[in-house]
Write a protein that holds these residues in place. Sequence first.
Motif: not given
Length: 326
Positions: A253-258, A313-326, A216-222
């Motif tokens: 993380i609201t309109i775009l993924p919808t 940050p890339l190896l641990q965090d970025f995958a869990f902060m999609t708003r910052q990735e976009l 299931l989706i896991s992480g912190h901010d995500i």
Amino acid sequence: MRINGKQAMLCFLLLLAFFILTLFAGTKGPPVFLYLSIVPGLLVSLVTPGYMLLRLLRFEFKRLSESIIYSVGASIFLLFCAGLLSNTILPLLGVSEPLATLPLVLLIVILNLCLLYVCKRRNVEPALKLKMPAVSAWAAAMYVVPPLFVIGSVMGVTGLNNGGSNFLAMTVLLGIGLYSATLLLLKGKMPVSLFPYSLYFMTLALLLGISLRGWLISGHDILYEYSVFQLTQDHAHWSIDYYRDAYNSCLSITILPTMLSGLMPKIPDQLIFRILFQSIFALTPVALFLFIRKFLSSAYAFIAVLFFISQPPLLQDFAFMTRQEL
């Protein structure tokens, strides 16, 4: 290979028609057609709008990697604008769910057709030109390896999710290191395009090895990000009044993924965050390489980007902060 303006327009129209037909057939008939609509859906939403906009702005690119990065970035910008406009105007016209599948399909079709029409009116040909470098058999083999890192990463994380060994996941990390060293050692014999190409797949392998951990989706901010996406998706409409919070103010993380979920219903919602957004963010090191390449040689630019993707940050965090990735 060169595709002139008329041929490119015909290809865009055929792609758009195929997307509409497969989506309609999958909605009204066998769901298997919905799977066929995924690839054209990704192209008409995340590639072609931005590409045509760049052509209208008279941008010219020397490298395929530049065209892809700018096309995807401009397409996301257009989706933000078009989605927000639709979300604002359609409710005033009595459409209570402006981010449902039907309004979104009409929106993306109108967006693409309008851009094509303006290109034609302004005599701007959305021509395509692909140039494949002449490479040796050894260099061709080097092109084959990076996608294998992605496959190995997915297999490795799947094994970990099933309680298996971390051997394959660690092998991928070791392979990335050895491959990078080999590429630098043979830099004089390798085409320049191999550097951004390999950086993309190596970064994607690292990101997927993190984002796909757990069933299931896991992480912190995500987790928070995914919840505001579900809030928007449930209403098929975005409003800050639904939940007054900074996360709910992020269109990424609201309109775009919808919108992406509505246009491609057969992509599980979690995979938009866990795979699709990671695939977009993996373009960042490529953009960084192209920027540094203006000042340094390909080898030094490659080393600089390796430093970037090896940071915690890339190896641990970025995958869990999609708003910052976009």
